[in-house]
Design a protein around this motif. Sequence first.
Motif: not given
Length: 585
Positions: A297-298, A294-295, A36-38, A291
Amino acid sequence: MKTFIPSKDAALEDSIRYFQQQLSTLGFDIEEASWLNPVPNVWSVHIRDKSCGLCFTNGKGASKKAALASALGEYFERLATNYFFADFYLGQGLANAEFVHYPNERWFNLTEDNSLPSGMLDDYTRRFYDPEGELTADMLIDLQSGNEERGICALPFERQSDLATVYLPMNIVGNLYVSNGMSAGNTRTEARTQGLSEVFERSIKSRIIAERISLPRIPDTVLARYPHIQAPIAALEAEGFPIHAFDASLGGEYPVICVVLFNPTNSTCFASFGAHPRFEVALERTVTELLQGRSLKDLDVFVPPSFADDEVADHHNLETHFIDSSGLISWDLFQEQADYDFVDWDFSGTSEQEFSHLMAIFNRLQQPVYIADYEHLGVYACRILAPGMSDIYPVDDLTMANNNMGAHLRATLLSLPASDADAEQLMGLYELLEEEGFDDFTRVRELLGIASTKGSAWHTLRIGELKCMLALAAGELALALEYADWTLSFNASVFSEERHRYYRCLKAALELHLSEERDPAQYVLAFNSMFSEDTVSQVWAQISGQARFHGLTHADESLVDFPSHQALLAVYEKLQQAKRNHNAA
């Protein structure tokens, strides 16, 4: 070109390459399952053992390499400290092996009066773990061996005040500390610094939350020194998530930072804490923690700030913060008038100097620290305990919620599906569960220390559902109906569709069979239409006593019928071999 980051004693490329080579040499096949790399400069990765999904870790960092090095380091930390196996029974073979946990473990025989054996613990820990004299020797048998005949397994820790060896029961370590204070690193002092930092982070976090301390904001001029950290903060705020960064050092005493994310969409917040002697590292860790895994939207799964002081300070809330940081936070944290002034602290130095600085704080607090070092995997790892400060669960759990409390039931419960026990014996077991005070919500697999296949009946079985099965098999239909209703209310979300349908049918069928005015045979066709003929046939068989313990498979303490558990034991054998090889070298 190699990448060096603050707080690490080796280049990221070198760490990653060495960690991966060591894992391969030891026989582990690890995959990077998800990335993940939000937002900019915030990366997280989930890695796991291809052959055993229960062995996994998450890493975070300001770059992809930093996140992977973090995940691999945590993987070694949890392998070296046996943390992956802390919740599981390892079987009779290992219980009687030359050693269960480590070659340097020491066993203490149970005493005739069940008092704590001498030679185990020191004066401080004995007072701390047994303040009322209620702790008995049999309470300290470890879950992993469950070997009462062999006694209490204790592990050696080095007391930092005088470097003396103190033997602490594995049972206490597993029950109270879980993963707190564990670390692995490129060097001994790097890992120890991280482990001590983690102890401070979680201790000060709990104090701030429980005491509703108002924290001073970190000035914009200070944040401006770290543009690579400002970038993800700005990105989050651009997405509609206000960020508040606080100095959580309590007046410069502790190397801790707090960053809070607000979600105006549902009026919730998430408080992240991080610690390290270097201000920059502590701040970066706190922001990346927001994060990890988590993205964007989470970020709607947290709870609103609260004015319910008792609920915020409750130890169950603090435990929730340790598990996933989703607990309550007091509005008082955000008061404009802070309880402490901002301190522009920084204790940067070599990893040796940073470790010494953190130990000096513990010494000032007169807080004993105990460290166990592990190098059998070719990577330095440690477990650090600071009793009274690094505990995640209260000492009362040793007497009230010990993880070995269900060990004496393991053989009985595993054999139930093939048991010919009569109604009196079944209700005797029901009464025993009542008398021993097991919570209806308790998962039976956790009580017994078994790893079951996800989605199976053993995996979802709770004490409340087990009581339903016992009552049903004993012909106590009214009691079975009570617990069938409970099971539908509290376990349906984790059931397969087939099992959910079974319990819906069971509840209706029990109501029908308990109705004196109705003939169940008159309703079979309608039930078949609603629940399926196969489900109705199964339910009728359970009610009549022709079948019992729906969905549960017979097993014994060898646990050969649990593939997930066998995969876990296969991983453990690789570690045991590494320990034997290291001990013989």
